[in-house]
Design a protein around this motif. Structure first.
Motif, short mmCIF file in Angstrom:
data_model
loop_
_atom_site.label_atom_id
_atom_site.label_comp_id
_atom_site.label_asym_id
_atom_site.label_seq_id
_atom_site.Cartn_x
_atom_site.Cartn_y
_atom_site.Cartn_z
N PRO A 47 0.81 -1.22 0.00
CA PRO A 47 0.00 0.00 0.00
C PRO A 47 0.84 1.27 0.00
N TYR A 48 2.00 1.23 -0.68
CA TYR A 48 2.91 2.36 -0.69
C TYR A 48 3.16 2.86 -2.12
N PRO A 49 2.12 3.31 -2.80
CA PRO A 49 2.33 3.76 -4.19
C PRO A 49 3.24 4.97 -4.29
N GLN A 50 3.50 5.63 -3.14
CA GLN A 50 4.37 6.81 -3.16
C GLN A 50 5.83 6.45 -3.40
N PHE A 51 6.18 5.18 -3.26
CA PHE A 51 7.57 4.75 -3.46
C PHE A 51 7.77 4.19 -4.86
N ASP A 52 8.69 4.78 -5.61
CA ASP A 52 8.95 4.30 -6.96
C ASP A 52 10.09 3.29 -6.96
N ASP A 53 10.48 2.85 -8.15
CA ASP A 53 11.48 1.79 -8.26
C ASP A 53 12.84 2.20 -7.71
N GLY A 54 13.10 3.49 -7.61
CA GLY A 54 14.39 3.94 -7.10
C GLY A 54 14.43 4.13 -5.60
N SER A 55 13.31 3.88 -4.93
CA SER A 55 13.22 4.09 -3.48
C SER A 55 13.91 2.97 -2.71
N ASP A 56 14.27 3.27 -1.46
CA ASP A 56 14.88 2.24 -0.61
C ASP A 56 13.93 1.07 -0.39
N TRP A 57 12.63 1.36 -0.30
CA TRP A 57 11.65 0.30 -0.07
C TRP A 57 11.65 -0.71 -1.22
N VAL A 58 11.56 -0.23 -2.45
CA VAL A 58 11.52 -1.15 -3.60
C VAL A 58 12.86 -1.84 -3.78
N LYS A 59 13.95 -1.15 -3.47
CA LYS A 59 15.27 -1.80 -3.53
C LYS A 59 15.35 -2.95 -2.53
N LEU A 60 14.73 -2.78 -1.35
CA LEU A 60 14.70 -3.86 -0.36
C LEU A 60 13.92 -5.05 -0.90
N LEU A 61 12.77 -4.80 -1.49
CA LEU A 61 11.97 -5.90 -2.05
C LEU A 61 12.78 -6.66 -3.09
N THR A 62 13.45 -5.92 -3.94
CA THR A 62 14.26 -6.54 -4.99
C THR A 62 15.38 -7.39 -4.39
N ARG A 63 16.04 -6.84 -3.36
CA ARG A 63 17.14 -7.56 -2.73
C ARG A 63 16.63 -8.82 -2.03
N CYS A 64 15.47 -8.76 -1.39
CA CYS A 64 14.91 -9.94 -0.75
C CYS A 64 14.63 -11.02 -1.79
N GLY A 65 14.14 -10.62 -2.96
CA GLY A 65 13.91 -11.58 -4.04
C GLY A 65 15.19 -12.21 -4.51
N THR A 66 16.22 -11.39 -4.71
CA THR A 66 17.52 -11.89 -5.16
C THR A 66 18.09 -12.89 -4.16
N ASP A 67 17.99 -12.56 -2.86
CA ASP A 67 18.50 -13.46 -1.82
C ASP A 67 17.75 -14.79 -1.81
N ALA A 68 16.48 -14.77 -2.21
CA ALA A 68 15.68 -15.99 -2.25
C ALA A 68 15.78 -16.72 -3.59
N GLY A 69 16.55 -16.14 -4.51
CA GLY A 69 16.75 -16.78 -5.81
C GLY A 69 15.62 -16.58 -6.79
N VAL A 70 14.83 -15.51 -6.60
CA VAL A 70 13.70 -15.24 -7.49
C VAL A 70 13.69 -13.76 -7.88
N THR A 71 12.83 -13.43 -8.81
CA THR A 71 12.63 -12.04 -9.22
C THR A 71 11.32 -11.53 -8.63
N VAL A 72 11.39 -10.42 -7.91
CA VAL A 72 10.18 -9.84 -7.33
C VAL A 72 9.53 -8.87 -8.31
N LYS A 73 8.24 -9.05 -8.52
CA LYS A 73 7.42 -8.14 -9.32
C LYS A 73 6.51 -7.40 -8.35
#
Length: 417
Positions: A47-73
């Motif tokens: 529920p955080y549409p204010q955060f774009d792909d360059g935000s720390d929040w989305v970077k965290l989601l991406t990193r969590c996906g990478t650590d789990a061996g998947v791509t987060v959409k």
């Protein structure tokens, strides 16, 4: 017997009618992609549409996906829009892998059969503060883990209190707070502003006083509940609070305080950044209960949940994503970004060490409780609406506090049978 599909339709109607948070935005069509337990795409909705792909929040989601061996959409939606899309996706067996939702919505989605339990997913909740986890507990089962919490306290204008010779540290109960308001009024300044609007925002702001009296949401017209409404009503009658509270949102109430004429404002952690911009010295104290001590204020904030999947082989990766998002290091960064207090004591201590100003908020969060706690679940919106109708009636003068709450209890009891 109610079917899952029937419960989904009923839940959708409840969310729309309750309108816990107003406003909807449009987003991309729902859908999770990828198959199997490893690799592929995993979908996260938040529920955080204010955060774009360059935000720390989305970077965290991406990193969590990478650590789990998947791509987060990831897709960010407005809160109400997100809930409705989650219900629709569940009907279509097309739910995201991870769903982050406002805590009062968890019970609605769980009751509709949308969410897995933390036991099913093997999510570790042992370190989470019990009062915060309770917002996601329904029928003895826990659905998700809080990403953090916000709540309410009292901001004060130091210059006004100094002028009225009021020591904020001496405000420990209702009597001492009202006495402080009387001293402020005697200096020609204004007392306290809050939101008593006829929506969930108003109920959110009334609950610390209601719970702080010892009242419970299953008996709105108890003597304790009446005392809480008489407190608010007395403040208006005696000129300690403005009539504008009847229409104030939490935002407009804050704007009144920020103008510099009010001694106190009931508001939340989300105003901390704005408090620094007021141009006057401020402080914060917990909302006092009637008899003394910190009143239980309602918790805001989101839960990280896992919707039911037809492909249960996806769950192990989903658990890794949730564990990553709720880990101590990531929770500290995320809660700082969102102006939340962490859900675990260890991270709370880390927050206070980094910013001592947060100590009062940690105290408030430790005393707080979820609106759907006490196993109220989906009954809460059916109780909240009569409650806000009652304080609107009392504050506008159309009914006494006792009469207004008696009507509210009759309405709520009929709606929650």
């Amino acid at each position: 017997m109610t079917t899952t599909r029937g419960r989904l339709r009923a839940a959708a109607a409840l969310v729309i009618s309750a309108c816990l948070l107003a406003g909807c935005s449009k987003g991309s069509e729902p859908g999770a992609s990828g198959t199997g337990a490893a690799g592929g795409d995993y979908t996260i909705w938040d529920p955080y549409p204010q955060f774009d792909d360059g935000s720390d929040w989305v970077k965290l989601l991406t990193r969590c996906g990478t650590d789990a061996g998947v791509t987060v959409k990831r897709t960010g939606y407005d809160t109400t829009d997100l809930t409705n899309k989650a219900l629709l996706a569940a009907q279509q067996s097309n739910s995201p892998d991870v769903l982050i939702v406002d805590n009062p919505v968890v019970s609605t989605l769980a009751d509709a059969g949308v969410l897995t339990t933390t036991d099913e997913l093997k999510v570790d909740t042992a370190a989470v503060e019990p009062n915060l986890l309770a917002a996601g507990r329904i029928g003895g089962k826990t659905y998700g883990i809080p990403i953090g919490a916000n709540t309410l306290a009292l901001y004060y204008n130091k210059k006004i209190l100094d002028g009225a010779k009021v020591d904020p540290a001496a405000i420990k109960d209702w009597a001492s707070l009202t006495a402080a308001l009387e001293k402020v009024k005697a200096t020609g300044k204004k007392g306290i502003t809050f939101s008593a609007i006829g929506t969930e925002e108003g109920s959110f702001q009334f609950l610390p006083w209601f719970w702080g009296s010892g009242a419970g949401l299953t008996q709105l017209d108890s003597a304790q509940g009446v005392a809480a409404l008489e407190l608010w009503n007395g403040w208006l009658k005696n000129g300690h609070a403005p009539n504008s509270v009847l229409n104030n949102t939490q935002t407009t109430s804050w704007q009144e305080f920020a103008a510099g004429d009010f001694a106190f404002s009931e508001n939340g952690t989300w105003q901390l950044a704005n408090a620094e911009k007021t141009g006057f010295e401020y402080g914060i104290i917990p909302i006092p209960s009637q008899a003394g001590g910190t009143a239980p204020a309602p918790t805001g904030g989101e839960f990280v949940t896992a919707p039911v999947q037809t492909e249960t082989g996806r769950y192990p990766v989903t658990e890794k994503l949730i564990a990553c998002l709720s880990s101590a290091d990531n929770a500290f960064t995320t809660d700082t970004t969102l102006s939340y207090i962490a859900a675990t004591e260890a991270v709370q201590q880390k927050q206070v060490a980094a910013n001592p100003q947060l100590a009062v908020w940690v105290e408030a969060v430790k005393a707080a409780k979820g609106r759907t706690s006490d196993d109220l679940g989906t009954k809460y919106p059916k109780i909240s609406q009569p409650l806000w109708t009652a304080f609107q009636a009392a504050l506008s003068g159309s009914a006494s506090p006792a009469e207004a709450l008696k009507t509210a209890q009759t309405t709520a009891a009929a709606a929650t049978k």
